[in-house]
Write a protein that holds these residues in place. Sequence first.
Motif, PDB file in Angstrom:
ATOM      1  N   ALA A 219      25.759  15.518  14.680  1.00  0.00           N
ATOM      2  CA  ALA A 219      26.321  15.714  14.690  1.00  0.00           C
ATOM      3  C   ALA A 219      26.608  15.713  16.603  1.00  0.00           C
ATOM      4  CB  ALA A 219      27.697  16.947  14.385  1.00  0.00           C
ATOM      5  N   ASP A 220      27.171  15.936  17.243  1.00  0.00           N
ATOM      6  CA  ASP A 220      27.044  15.281  18.717  1.00  0.00           C
ATOM      7  C   ASP A 220      27.498  17.426  19.180  1.00  0.00           C
ATOM      8  OD1 ASP A 220      26.949  12.993  18.980  1.00  0.00           O
ATOM      9  OD2 ASP A 220      29.246  12.733  20.325  1.00  0.00           O
ATOM     10  N   GLY A 221      25.982  17.511  20.150  1.00  0.00           N
ATOM     11  CA  GLY A 221      25.844  18.629  20.214  1.00  0.00           C
ATOM     12  C   GLY A 221      25.605  19.925  19.738  1.00  0.00           C
ATOM     13  N   VAL A 222      24.686  19.331  18.490  1.00  0.00           N
ATOM     14  CA  VAL A 222      24.391  19.894  17.700  1.00  0.00           C
ATOM     15  C   VAL A 222      23.426  21.444  18.828  1.00  0.00           C
ATOM     16  CG1 VAL A 222      22.119  20.972  16.212  1.00  0.00           C
ATOM     17  CG2 VAL A 222      24.660  19.268  15.714  1.00  0.00           C
ATOM     18  N   LEU A 223      23.039  22.819  18.541  1.00  0.00           N
ATOM     19  CA  LEU A 223      22.376  22.924  19.128  1.00  0.00           C
ATOM     20  C   LEU A 223      21.452  23.696  18.157  1.00  0.00           C
ATOM     21  CD1 LEU A 223      24.443  25.441  21.425  1.00  0.00           C
ATOM     22  CD2 LEU A 223      22.923  23.373  21.862  1.00  0.00           C
ATOM     23  N   ALA A 224      19.984  23.785  18.705  1.00  0.00           N
ATOM     24  CA  ALA A 224      19.376  24.791  17.644  1.00  0.00           C
ATOM     25  C   ALA A 224      19.211  26.167  17.865  1.00  0.00           C
ATOM     26  CB  ALA A 224      17.944  23.982  17.223  1.00  0.00           C
ATOM     27  N   VAL A 225      19.247  27.508  17.297  1.00  0.00           N
ATOM     28  CA  VAL A 225      19.002  28.578  17.643  1.00  0.00           C
ATOM     29  C   VAL A 225      17.456  28.681  17.183  1.00  0.00           C
ATOM     30  CG1 VAL A 225      19.616  30.849  17.188  1.00  0.00           C
ATOM     31  CG2 VAL A 225      21.800  28.898  17.315  1.00  0.00           C
TER      32      VAL A 225
ATOM     33  N   ALA B  96       9.708  27.535  23.976  1.00  0.00           N
ATOM     34  CA  ALA B  96       8.540  28.815  23.815  1.00  0.00           C
ATOM     35  C   ALA B  96       8.562  29.758  24.206  1.00  0.00           C
ATOM     36  CB  ALA B  96       7.136  28.146  23.835  1.00  0.00           C
ATOM     37  N   GLU B  97       8.735  29.658  25.513  1.00  0.00           N
ATOM     38  CA  GLU B  97       8.964  30.748  26.902  1.00  0.00           C
ATOM     39  C   GLU B  97       9.932  31.760  26.760  1.00  0.00           C
ATOM     40  OE1 GLU B  97       6.763  31.790  28.507  1.00  0.00           O
ATOM     41  OE2 GLU B  97       7.701  33.446  29.352  1.00  0.00           O
ATOM     42  N   ALA B  98      11.069  31.808  26.022  1.00  0.00           N
ATOM     43  CA  ALA B  98      12.524  32.649  25.740  1.00  0.00           C
ATOM     44  C   ALA B  98      12.676  33.035  24.138  1.00  0.00           C
ATOM     45  CB  ALA B  98      13.717  31.763  25.275  1.00  0.00           C
ATOM     46  N   ALA B  99      11.340  32.269  23.678  1.00  0.00           N
ATOM     47  CA  ALA B  99      11.452  32.350  21.815  1.00  0.00           C
ATOM     48  C   ALA B  99      10.419  34.136  22.013  1.00  0.00           C
ATOM     49  CB  ALA B  99      10.923  31.907  20.539  1.00  0.00           C
TER      50      ALA B  99
ATOM     51  N   LEU C 156       6.689  24.557  17.769  1.00  0.00           N
ATOM     52  CA  LEU C 156       7.187  25.268  17.647  1.00  0.00           C
ATOM     53  C   LEU C 156       6.502  26.206  16.642  1.00  0.00           C
ATOM     54  CD1 LEU C 156      10.452  25.277  18.848  1.00  0.00           C
ATOM     55  CD2 LEU C 156       8.525  26.388  20.001  1.00  0.00           C
ATOM     56  N   ALA C 157       6.020  25.920  15.338  1.00  0.00           N
ATOM     57  CA  ALA C 157       6.374  26.408  13.912  1.00  0.00           C
ATOM     58  C   ALA C 157       4.741  27.198  14.499  1.00  0.00           C
ATOM     59  CB  ALA C 157       6.828  25.483  12.983  1.00  0.00           C
ATOM     60  N   GLU C 158       3.887  26.508  15.012  1.00  0.00           N
ATOM     61  CA  GLU C 158       2.299  26.875  15.292  1.00  0.00           C
ATOM     62  C   GLU C 158       2.259  27.877  15.623  1.00  0.00           C
ATOM     63  OE1 GLU C 158       0.838  23.148  17.412  1.00  0.00           O
ATOM     64  OE2 GLU C 158       0.651  21.850  15.701  1.00  0.00           O
ATOM     65  N   SER C 159       3.031  28.454  16.405  1.00  0.00           N
ATOM     66  CA  SER C 159       3.109  29.728  17.288  1.00  0.00           C
ATOM     67  C   SER C 159       4.439  30.522  16.364  1.00  0.00           C
ATOM     68  CB  SER C 159       3.489  29.496  18.635  1.00  0.00           C
ATOM     69  OG  SER C 159       4.348  28.863  19.146  1.00  0.00           O
ATOM     70  N   ALA C 160       5.022  30.418  15.365  1.00  0.00           N
ATOM     71  CA  ALA C 160       5.237  31.100  14.258  1.00  0.00           C
ATOM     72  C   ALA C 160       6.888  31.675  15.680  1.00  0.00           C
ATOM     73  CB  ALA C 160       5.093  32.530  14.171  1.00  0.00           C
ATOM     74  N   VAL C 161       7.170  30.265  15.753  1.00  0.00           N
ATOM     75  CA  VAL C 161       8.499  30.062  16.055  1.00  0.00           C
ATOM     76  C   VAL C 161       9.769  29.336  15.258  1.00  0.00           C
ATOM     77  CG1 VAL C 161       9.878  29.522  18.319  1.00  0.00           C
ATOM     78  CG2 VAL C 161       8.173  30.385  18.692  1.00  0.00           C
ATOM     79  N   THR C 162      10.597  29.392  15.043  1.00  0.00           N
ATOM     80  CA  THR C 162      11.749  28.735  13.960  1.00  0.00           C
ATOM     81  C   THR C 162      13.066  28.653  14.205  1.00  0.00           C
ATOM     82  OG1 THR C 162      11.466  30.959  13.120  1.00  0.00           O
ATOM     83  CG2 THR C 162       9.660  28.947  11.748  1.00  0.00           C
ATOM     84  N   VAL C 163      12.950  26.823  13.987  1.00  0.00           N
ATOM     85  CA  VAL C 163      14.271  26.807  14.052  1.00  0.00           C
ATOM     86  C   VAL C 163      15.453  27.384  13.217  1.00  0.00           C
ATOM     87  CG1 VAL C 163      16.479  25.064  14.157  1.00  0.00           C
ATOM     88  CG2 VAL C 163      14.047  25.110  15.279  1.00  0.00           C
TER      89      VAL C 163
ATOM     90  N   TRP D 274      16.157  35.019  21.965  1.00  0.00           N
ATOM     91  CA  TRP D 274      16.169  33.075  20.459  1.00  0.00           C
ATOM     92  C   TRP D 274      16.320  32.432  22.198  1.00  0.00           C
ATOM     93  CZ3 TRP D 274      21.007  35.075  17.341  1.00  0.00           C
ATOM     94  CH2 TRP D 274      20.400  35.527  16.157  1.00  0.00           C
ATOM     95  N   ALA D 275      16.372  30.980  22.397  1.00  0.00           N
ATOM     96  CA  ALA D 275      16.410  30.299  22.424  1.00  0.00           C
ATOM     97  C   ALA D 275      17.587  29.397  21.964  1.00  0.00           C
ATOM     98  CB  ALA D 275      15.464  29.147  23.240  1.00  0.00           C
TER      99      ALA D 275
END
Lengths: 469, 469
Positions: free
Chosen positions: A458-464, A412-415, A435-442, A419-420
């Motif tokens: 899958a192993d290691g998947v990252l969310a942007v 949330a801070e990075a966004a 996160l969506a409550e403060s308009a931050v989305t994946v 991006w985080a």
Amino acid sequence: MPKTVLTPQSEDFPRWYQDVVAKAELADNGPVRGTMVIRPYGYSIWERMQADMDRRIKEAGARNAYFPLFIPESYLSREAEHVEGFSPELAVVTHAGGKELEEKVVVRPTSETVIGEYMAKWTQSYRDLPLLLNQWANVVRWELRPRIFLRTSEFLWQEGHTAHATEEDARLYAKRIHEDVYAPFMREMLAMPVVLGRKTARERFAGAANTLALEAMMRDGKALQMGTSHELGQNFARAFDIDYLSEQGRQETCWTTSWGTSTRMLGGLIMGHGDDQGLRVPPRLAPVQALVMVVKDGEGVLEAARQVVADLVARGVRAELDARVDTPFGRRAVDAELKGIPVRVEVGPRDLAEGSVTVARRIAGGKSSVPLGGVVDIVTGALEEDHEGLYAAALAHRDANTTAVESLEDAAEAARTGWAMIPWSTLGPEGEATLAESAVTVRCLTMPDGSVPASEDADGVLAVVGRAY
Amino acid sequence: MPKTVLTPQSEDFPRWYQDVVAKAELADNGPVRGTMVIRPYGYSIWERMQADMDRRIKEAGARNAYFPLFIPESYLSREAEHVEGFSPELAVVTHAGGKELEEKVVVRPTSETVIGEYMAKWTQSYRDLPLLLNQWANVVRWELRPRIFLRTSEFLWQEGHTAHATEEDARLYAKRIHEDVYAPFMREMLAMPVVLGRKTARERFAGAANTLALEAMMRDGKALQMGTSHELGQNFARAFDIDYLSEQGRQETCWTTSWGTSTRMLGGLIMGHGDDQGLRVPPRLAPVQALVMVVKDGEGVLEAARQVVADLVARGVRAELDARVDTPFGRRAVDAELKGIPVRVEVGPRDLAEGSVTVARRIAGGKSSVPLGGVVDIVTGALEEDHEGLYAAALAHRDANTTAVESLEDAAEAARTGWAMIPWSTLGPEGEATLAESAVTVRCLTMPDGSVPASEDADGVLAVVGRAY
């Protein structure tokens, strides 16, 4: 350099955007709320995008067609998620030809349904598959908070629609468009780095089984979705009876895909490359790559400028002459900066007397005096460099504003400013909802090496994670 | 040659037209009455038309832009004749975004009004003139008796809109589009002879001061209007306050023009060149100029056919391979005829053993055995000849079905099967009204030498009279 006429980006980014759109004469608001007028300068950039994208789509085997603007209201209802997703945005025609219509028609928000109806007619046997179609069209989605190019009630796009015999074939084609058509287009034409990934269930297209997306970072750290490619599973094929007789003589249901890119990319171009002086147009898209300016009248100046234009054009550069000496030079230079013309060649009497002209570069910055005989090589070299330069700058900006985090709080801070990247196994659908409550989305799920995850699990998947337009 | 699958033209021309449109896979009816689906084969012909027309329009100095699909209803009412002309055909959006709209919006039937609104903003001074705009767009005019390509509720077109400082300049530009853009396009791309003329007051565009038109004769002797270019006088300029500050510092009203060509030209192409075997596509527009067909399997046949395709492509011919030997050869040949592919190169084992292939020509007709080494020269030569051949045939057909007459009765009689040319001073608006009662109209007024009359009253003006689509 004369001072800029724009609100600085750091002061008010949305205002800067509006200023650029207006002052570079890219577009204007239409008379009906949320619509836009694309002015000749903006449209000429779009035309170049279109021509190049069209070529790539044809190379991927799809053929262009045209389907109607008007869709019977009943078509949309056939796929439950689809109608739910689009209903709030529909424009509805109730009267035509001086009468009330028996069945209302909607103005297409996208064409899966109407194209599905025809695919069903055209795919009789396995020999007719895959059926690979594309159309260039306008679509309408009523916008409550419109913003030119980014969210408009009407926009222009290409929408591809394909039908396949197997799930595997449909999946590979959606992936091919994503990775071999859209991604190289963004790199090679828009000079924009994009993250390739898949959408979470929450962010998927209405009716899709899987949505692949390309996300770019804007100069303010927000994300813009630059294109999407959807595996539609058999959702639309079932709703519209898109089936075929297999080689074994069995009636089978098709698997379909759809994929699109739009005039929204113009917004991405502006916000991804622009600076406080205005637009910076990637050379391969620039309607004018080199503006040859007569600084002021003088012996042989106009002739020399004309010769430079002719020499550049002969070498394949889109060069134009600016001989409007009755307009102050400073104003013309500011205007060229605003419009993002990559190179200016300034021809004035003093320089010319010494056999030189000045080359000013919009993208790399700086001005230098160059001998008249070398100007063509210098300009063509600059245009090559500038493409790479824009790409590198956008990538550096993205890297500098992307933070690897391990917790929801840090994401949330990075966004707030960029991006985080957070492991999807840490965030999950619940963290996503928070996160969506403060308009931050994946924005998308991606692999550490930049490839697209085969699945969410899958192993290691990252969310942007970030804020988005 | 296997027998045709079409209704013969002489038996039922409208039915023949429908058959060709469906069987050559050009288009299909849309789900909403009067709309159409342009299928890939039809669309690929349209794309070539579009590309070439676009180049010509740009050479005439106009720049492309895009204006909104939706127009406030009030805009149309500002020009009295315009709204009267278009009201019965409008499609009206009353609901959008889940609500009833405060002001209804109409789906553009043409864009004079909305473009006029923006021209007024953009033409401040004489320096901004002429303002030369064009757009490629879809438009909607509700049709009670739709027919694919000819009259559809939605169609695709280009519409040019220009503003000028003087009446003379506007007149010359409308004329330039008519004579230097549209007419050569019809001759050089569509291979169609057109009569250039002006419309009578009765047939003018709603809101125009003068309408210039291009009329072509179809194979059934009827006329099709292939394009129009309008002098709008100051009608729209007054309604939308399109004015400018002159060099002398006075506020002056502009003079505007508009001009358009549409997917209707596809209908013209079909009905102007088609025969009982199907379409005949002019080589410059043909998506496939030469179809290289494997007659049946045999030693070296596929390889030889592939080599012919490669050799043709290397010489700039749009050539394709047809190696579907599991489909009967006769059926494939009929399909190629139906689609109007100009040249077929048939590669079979027997011919090949003697070092030859068969060249079948769709337009000139006939088949001949040619040595393999000479096939590229023969095909390229045939394509050149075929363009001229199509044009000459269309012109001969028109000449044979045009009768010079001196009376209303003879004009009516001639218009049963073709066109009549009658002195306008003999016919006049009253004669025109009488003919109109039996659906015979003045297509245009022209001079005996084929030039466009400066006015209706010029000496020697002839009326071209006929039935029309």
